[in-house]
Design a protein around this motif. Structure first.
Motif, mmCIF file in Angstrom:
data_model
loop_
_atom_site.group_PDB
_atom_site.id
_atom_site.type_symbol
_atom_site.label_atom_id
_atom_site.label_comp_id
_atom_site.label_asym_id
_atom_site.label_seq_id
_atom_site.Cartn_x
_atom_site.Cartn_y
_atom_site.Cartn_z
ATOM 1 N N PRO A 1 44.741 39.835 41.012
ATOM 2 C CA PRO A 1 45.015 39.274 42.339
ATOM 3 C C PRO A 1 44.103 38.070 42.629
ATOM 4 N N SER A 2 44.578 37.152 43.431
ATOM 5 C CA SER A 2 43.839 35.912 43.700
ATOM 6 C C SER A 2 42.529 36.138 44.445
ATOM 7 N N ASN A 3 42.398 37.255 45.165
ATOM 8 C CA ASN A 3 41.147 37.504 45.883
ATOM 9 C C ASN A 3 40.097 38.231 45.024
ATOM 10 N N TRP A 4 40.433 38.553 43.782
ATOM 11 C CA TRP A 4 39.469 39.143 42.866
ATOM 12 C C TRP A 4 38.778 38.036 42.083
ATOM 13 N N LYS A 5 37.639 38.381 41.489
ATOM 14 C CA LYS A 5 36.901 37.462 40.630
ATOM 15 C C LYS A 5 36.777 38.086 39.250
ATOM 16 N N VAL A 6 36.444 37.270 38.288
ATOM 17 C CA VAL A 6 36.076 37.765 36.966
ATOM 18 C C VAL A 6 34.570 37.580 36.843
ATOM 19 N N ALA A 7 33.878 38.644 36.460
ATOM 20 C CA ALA A 7 32.422 38.595 36.311
ATOM 21 C C ALA A 7 32.037 39.148 34.949
ATOM 22 N N ARG A 8 30.912 38.702 34.472
ATOM 23 C CA ARG A 8 30.326 39.313 33.277
ATOM 24 C C ARG A 8 29.450 40.473 33.758
ATOM 25 N N LEU B 1 29.356 47.409 42.436
ATOM 26 C CA LEU B 1 30.158 47.937 41.338
ATOM 27 C C LEU B 1 30.039 49.454 41.294
ATOM 28 N N ALA B 2 31.158 50.132 41.510
ATOM 29 C CA ALA B 2 31.184 51.595 41.456
ATOM 30 C C ALA B 2 31.111 52.039 39.997
ATOM 31 N N PRO B 3 30.223 52.975 39.669
ATOM 32 C CA PRO B 3 30.099 53.424 38.279
ATOM 33 C C PRO B 3 31.423 53.925 37.702
ATOM 34 N N GLU B 4 32.186 54.642 38.512
ATOM 35 C CA GLU B 4 33.459 55.181 38.023
ATOM 36 C C GLU B 4 34.447 54.060 37.697
ATOM 37 N N PRO C 1 37.072 42.662 36.055
ATOM 38 C CA PRO C 1 37.507 42.184 37.367
ATOM 39 C C PRO C 1 36.544 42.697 38.426
ATOM 40 N N LEU C 2 36.295 41.875 39.421
ATOM 41 C CA LEU C 2 35.399 42.290 40.489
ATOM 42 C C LEU C 2 36.085 42.063 41.827
ATOM 43 N N MET C 3 36.139 43.123 42.591
ATOM 44 C CA MET C 3 36.756 43.093 43.912
ATOM 45 C C MET C 3 35.872 43.896 44.854
ATOM 46 N N SER C 4 36.271 44.025 46.102
ATOM 47 C CA SER C 4 35.448 44.757 47.061
ATOM 48 C C SER C 4 35.254 46.205 46.604
ATOM 49 N N ILE C 5 34.168 46.789 47.061
ATOM 50 C CA ILE C 5 33.890 48.187 46.722
ATOM 51 C C ILE C 5 34.979 49.096 47.279
ATOM 52 N N ILE D 1 41.152 52.220 43.700
ATOM 53 C CA ILE D 1 41.602 52.276 42.303
ATOM 54 C C ILE D 1 41.090 53.547 41.639
ATOM 55 N N ILE D 2 39.823 53.881 41.897
ATOM 56 C CA ILE D 2 39.244 55.114 41.340
ATOM 57 C C ILE D 2 40.042 56.327 41.791
ATOM 58 N N ALA D 3 40.412 56.384 43.063
ATOM 59 C CA ALA D 3 41.169 57.527 43.591
ATOM 60 C C ALA D 3 42.498 57.678 42.871
ATOM 61 N N VAL D 4 43.192 56.567 42.636
ATOM 62 C CA VAL D 4 44.474 56.626 41.917
ATOM 63 C C VAL D 4 44.259 57.093 40.484
#
Length: 184
Positions: free
Chosen positions: A8-15, A117-120, A157-161, A167-170
């Protein structure tokens, strides 16, 4: 479209290096029997303890002396672990610490702020991209491995917590259903 695929456009890519710290573990001298007590001690994770899920216990422990006289350190719960070597099928296996523990030298320990970043989420991403780890390891040398630098450079991918938790719940629901179906 990004290097890791469409997001999605509101996400970022991070190392991983951009959002987390990474440490390698250590193995105290096996010649020192007092470093590996039969009971008590601090949990010590080996690659065989990594099963892509939560780590609540380990098959071995190390003593206070092992911590004091080696480069072993204790990692906090929520640290994500990844196997760097130990055989081609072992590389990229993961786990999330649910206890305070040290690790052996074949493991990278990834620790990120809980609000970033959530560990899960990280664990699921690493599992889904194990093929990338194995591709890196296969190109490394005769004895396949990945390095700490490979872990630091790995993209996600990096998005809001809040989005990570959704995503983790799904994914947890999918895993729970799969587990229940396997039992039946």
């Amino acid at each position: 479209q990004t290097a890791i695929g469409e997001i999605p456009s509101n996400w970022k890519v991070a190392r991983i290096a951009d959002v987390a710290s990474v440490r390698s573990g250590s193995t105290p001298s096996r010649s020192r029997k007092d470093f590996f007590p039969a009971s008590g001690g601090h949990p010590w994770v080996k690659t065989m303890d990594l099963t892509d899920g939560d780590i609540h216990a380990t098959s071995e422990t190390i003593s206070d002396a092992a911590l004091a006289e080696s480069s072993c350190v204790l990692h906090r719960p929520g640290t994500v672990l990844i196997a760097m070597y130990g055989g081609f099928n072992q590389i990229g296996r993961t786990g999330v610490l649910r206890l305070t523990a040290a690790t052996n030298q074949a493991i990278s320990c990834i620790s990120a702020p809980a609000d970033v970043l959530a560990p899960e989420f990280l664990n699921y991403w690493l599992i889904a991209n194990r093929w990338r780890w194995q591709r890196i390891a296969a190109s490394s040398r005769k004895d396949p491995n990945i390095t700490r630098d490979d872990v630091l450079r790995f993209e996600l991918p990096l998005m809001s917590i809040e989005e990570q938790n959704a995503i983790i719940a799904v994914l947890n629901a999918v895993v729970d259903r799969e587990t229940a179906e396997k039992r039946q």
